[in-house]
Design a protein around this motif. Structure first.
Motif, PDB file in Angstrom:
ATOM      1  N   TYR A   1     -37.785   9.636  18.440  1.00  0.00           N
ATOM      2  CA  TYR A   1     -37.769  11.066  18.761  1.00  0.00           C
ATOM      3  C   TYR A   1     -37.441  11.936  17.556  1.00  0.00           C
ATOM      4  N   TYR A   2     -36.951  11.327  16.491  1.00  0.00           N
ATOM      5  CA  TYR A   2     -36.674  12.100  15.283  1.00  0.00           C
ATOM      6  C   TYR A   2     -37.948  12.394  14.494  1.00  0.00           C
ATOM      7  N   ILE A   3     -38.897  11.448  14.505  1.00  0.00           N
ATOM      8  CA  ILE A   3     -40.078  11.622  13.667  1.00  0.00           C
ATOM      9  C   ILE A   3     -41.143  12.452  14.385  1.00  0.00           C
ATOM     10  N   GLY A   4     -42.093  12.942  13.608  1.00  0.00           N
ATOM     11  CA  GLY A   4     -43.221  13.654  14.192  1.00  0.00           C
ATOM     12  C   GLY A   4     -43.443  15.045  13.636  1.00  0.00           C
ATOM     13  N   SER A   5     -42.395  15.612  13.021  1.00  0.00           N
ATOM     14  CA  SER A   5     -42.523  16.981  12.514  1.00  0.00           C
ATOM     15  C   SER A   5     -42.194  17.090  11.031  1.00  0.00           C
TER      16      SER A   5
ATOM     17  N   PRO B   1     -65.431  20.966  17.614  1.00  0.00           N
ATOM     18  CA  PRO B   1     -64.140  20.482  18.127  1.00  0.00           C
ATOM     19  C   PRO B   1     -64.249  19.756  19.461  1.00  0.00           C
ATOM     20  N   LYS B   2     -65.091  20.242  20.355  1.00  0.00           N
ATOM     21  CA  LYS B   2     -65.199  19.632  21.686  1.00  0.00           C
ATOM     22  C   LYS B   2     -65.799  18.230  21.639  1.00  0.00           C
ATOM     23  N   LYS B   3     -66.325  17.841  20.478  1.00  0.00           N
ATOM     24  CA  LYS B   3     -66.902  16.506  20.321  1.00  0.00           C
ATOM     25  C   LYS B   3     -65.925  15.525  19.661  1.00  0.00           C
ATOM     26  N   PHE B   4     -64.657  15.946  19.524  1.00  0.00           N
ATOM     27  CA  PHE B   4     -63.627  15.085  18.938  1.00  0.00           C
ATOM     28  C   PHE B   4     -62.649  14.587  19.994  1.00  0.00           C
ATOM     29  N   LEU B   5     -62.323  13.298  19.922  1.00  0.00           N
ATOM     30  CA  LEU B   5     -61.115  12.788  20.550  1.00  0.00           C
ATOM     31  C   LEU B   5     -59.981  12.984  19.554  1.00  0.00           C
ATOM     32  N   PHE B   6     -58.837  13.406  20.048  1.00  0.00           N
ATOM     33  CA  PHE B   6     -57.644  13.529  19.207  1.00  0.00           C
ATOM     34  C   PHE B   6     -56.596  12.596  19.804  1.00  0.00           C
ATOM     35  N   ILE B   7     -56.249  11.538  19.071  1.00  0.00           N
ATOM     36  CA  ILE B   7     -55.373  10.490  19.597  1.00  0.00           C
ATOM     37  C   ILE B   7     -54.004  10.570  18.937  1.00  0.00           C
ATOM     38  N   GLY B   8     -52.967  10.691  19.757  1.00  0.00           N
ATOM     39  CA  GLY B   8     -51.617  10.748  19.213  1.00  0.00           C
ATOM     40  C   GLY B   8     -50.585  10.350  20.244  1.00  0.00           C
ATOM     41  N   ASP B   9     -49.373  10.101  19.773  1.00  0.00           N
ATOM     42  CA  ASP B   9     -48.331   9.566  20.659  1.00  0.00           C
ATOM     43  C   ASP B   9     -47.240  10.571  20.999  1.00  0.00           C
ATOM     44  N   SER B  10     -47.424  11.852  20.651  1.00  0.00           N
ATOM     45  CA  SER B  10     -46.344  12.813  20.891  1.00  0.00           C
ATOM     46  C   SER B  10     -46.859  14.133  21.441  1.00  0.00           C
ATOM     47  N   ASP B  11     -45.907  14.954  21.890  1.00  0.00           N
ATOM     48  CA  ASP B  11     -46.253  16.289  22.370  1.00  0.00           C
ATOM     49  C   ASP B  11     -46.895  17.117  21.262  1.00  0.00           C
ATOM     50  N   VAL B  12     -46.437  16.927  20.031  1.00  0.00           N
ATOM     51  CA  VAL B  12     -47.013  17.659  18.896  1.00  0.00           C
ATOM     52  C   VAL B  12     -48.519  17.406  18.807  1.00  0.00           C
TER      53      VAL B  12
ATOM     54  N   TYR C   1     -44.560   5.851  20.175  1.00  0.00           N
ATOM     55  CA  TYR C   1     -43.117   6.043  20.250  1.00  0.00           C
ATOM     56  C   TYR C   1     -42.638   6.879  21.434  1.00  0.00           C
ATOM     57  N   ARG C   2     -43.506   7.674  22.018  1.00  0.00           N
ATOM     58  CA  ARG C   2     -43.084   8.544  23.116  1.00  0.00           C
ATOM     59  C   ARG C   2     -43.629   8.022  24.442  1.00  0.00           C
ATOM     60  N   ASP C   3     -43.140   8.584  25.547  1.00  0.00           N
ATOM     61  CA  ASP C   3     -43.549   8.062  26.849  1.00  0.00           C
ATOM     62  C   ASP C   3     -44.656   8.904  27.473  1.00  0.00           C
ATOM     63  N   GLU C   4     -45.213   8.379  28.560  1.00  0.00           N
ATOM     64  CA  GLU C   4     -46.357   9.038  29.183  1.00  0.00           C
ATOM     65  C   GLU C   4     -45.981  10.368  29.822  1.00  0.00           C
ATOM     66  N   VAL C   5     -44.727  10.525  30.224  1.00  0.00           N
ATOM     67  CA  VAL C   5     -44.302  11.800  30.806  1.00  0.00           C
ATOM     68  C   VAL C   5     -44.459  12.917  29.776  1.00  0.00           C
ATOM     69  N   GLU C   6     -43.965  12.684  28.568  1.00  0.00           N
ATOM     70  CA  GLU C   6     -44.100  13.685  27.506  1.00  0.00           C
ATOM     71  C   GLU C   6     -45.567  13.982  27.215  1.00  0.00           C
ATOM     72  N   LEU C   7     -46.374  12.944  27.166  1.00  0.00           N
ATOM     73  CA  LEU C   7     -47.787  13.126  26.841  1.00  0.00           C
ATOM     74  C   LEU C   7     -48.513  13.913  27.928  1.00  0.00           C
TER      75      LEU C   7
ATOM     76  N   GLY D   1     -50.037  18.067  27.766  1.00  0.00           N
ATOM     77  CA  GLY D   1     -51.451  18.398  27.894  1.00  0.00           C
ATOM     78  C   GLY D   1     -52.461  17.330  27.578  1.00  0.00           C
ATOM     79  N   SER D   2     -52.057  16.054  27.569  1.00  0.00           N
ATOM     80  CA  SER D   2     -53.056  15.008  27.326  1.00  0.00           C
ATOM     81  C   SER D   2     -54.104  15.028  28.435  1.00  0.00           C
ATOM     82  N   LYS D   3     -55.346  14.818  28.052  1.00  0.00           N
ATOM     83  CA  LYS D   3     -56.421  14.759  29.044  1.00  0.00           C
ATOM     84  C   LYS D   3     -56.437  13.403  29.742  1.00  0.00           C
ATOM     85  N   VAL D   4     -56.156  12.356  28.970  1.00  0.00           N
ATOM     86  CA  VAL D   4     -56.100  10.990  29.494  1.00  0.00           C
ATOM     87  C   VAL D   4     -55.010  10.244  28.738  1.00  0.00           C
ATOM     88  N   LEU D   5     -54.613   9.097  29.285  1.00  0.00           N
ATOM     89  CA  LEU D   5     -53.634   8.238  28.632  1.00  0.00           C
ATOM     90  C   LEU D   5     -54.279   6.898  28.299  1.00  0.00           C
TER      91      LEU D   5
END
Length: 220
Positions: free
Chosen positions: A47-51, A163-174, A193-199, A203-207
């Protein structure tokens, strides 16, 4: 309903492409102890990393730490980490296979991270030397860091892919906030590193629970 067919994928780095947490925690904890502060358990660093590194260090220090001392810890720990990259860092299980699949399908792949640019490039080049990335964009380059969408939109512009043709894959709210702000399809990387609730809440579209899950989202 017509399916979306994605032509590009943007990955976050730490917690998405590579598991870097042990090397980061080691560099920071050693510096904290040398500076008279307590170290932190490995899980806390999720939770410390990401920013970015400066925010990471200020999160690990007690509130009210004098700025001069905090900056000294920041500089020393950053140098230590940069001098000892990739001691234990590895790609997540399934990442190399996913990258190979994307290359076979001629899908453009890029990395957008809040890690400083030079160590980000070094991590990728050393750990994934045989994989090709159209862009690797780290903090300190000429764009605002995530969650500002500027970096993602630069990648879109330079590749000529909307932009609408990109998947953006990440593990955090950021990452999910960045994806939505850029008009991209946010995929929450639950292997990170983060959980599905945060994702979900950010605003994640899918997990995706494993990198191989991403393949089914390339046409959805």
């Amino acid at each position: 309903m017509k399916k979306k067919v994605f032509k590009g994928v943007i990955f976050d780095l730490d917690g998405t492409l590579l598991d870097t947490i042990a090397d980061i925690a080691d560099a920071v904890n050693r510096t904290l102890l040398e500076s008279g502060f307590n170290e932190h358990p490995l899980a806390a660093y999720h939770y410390y990393i990401g920013s970015g590194w400066r925010k990471l260090i200020y999160e690990t220090l007690p509130k009210g730490t004098p700025e001069k001392i905090a900056e000294a810890v920041y500089k020393k720990s950053k140098t230590r980490y940069h001098d000892n990259l990739n001691k234990t860092t590895v790609p997540y299980s399934g990442i190399t296979e996913l990258l190979d699949y994307l290359a076979q399908q001629k899908i453009v792949v890029a990395v957008l991270t809040n890690k400083a640019h030079e160590p980000a490039v070094k991590c990728i080049k050393e750990i994934l030397p045989d994989r090709t990335f159209a862009f690797i964009m780290g903090k300190g380059r000429d764009f605002n860091p995530k969650p500002d969408p500027e970096g993602a939109l630069i990648i879109s512009e330079k590749t000529g892919i909307a932009p609408k043709k990109f998947l953006f894959i990440g593990d955090s709210d950021v990452d999910m906030i960045t994806a939505n702000a850029a008009g991209m399809f946010g995929v929450g990387a639950c292997w990170g590193y983060r959980d599905e609730v945060e994702l979900k809440e950010s605003g994640s579209k899918v997990l995706a629970y494993h990198p191989k899950d991403v393949i089914k989202f390339l046409s959805c």
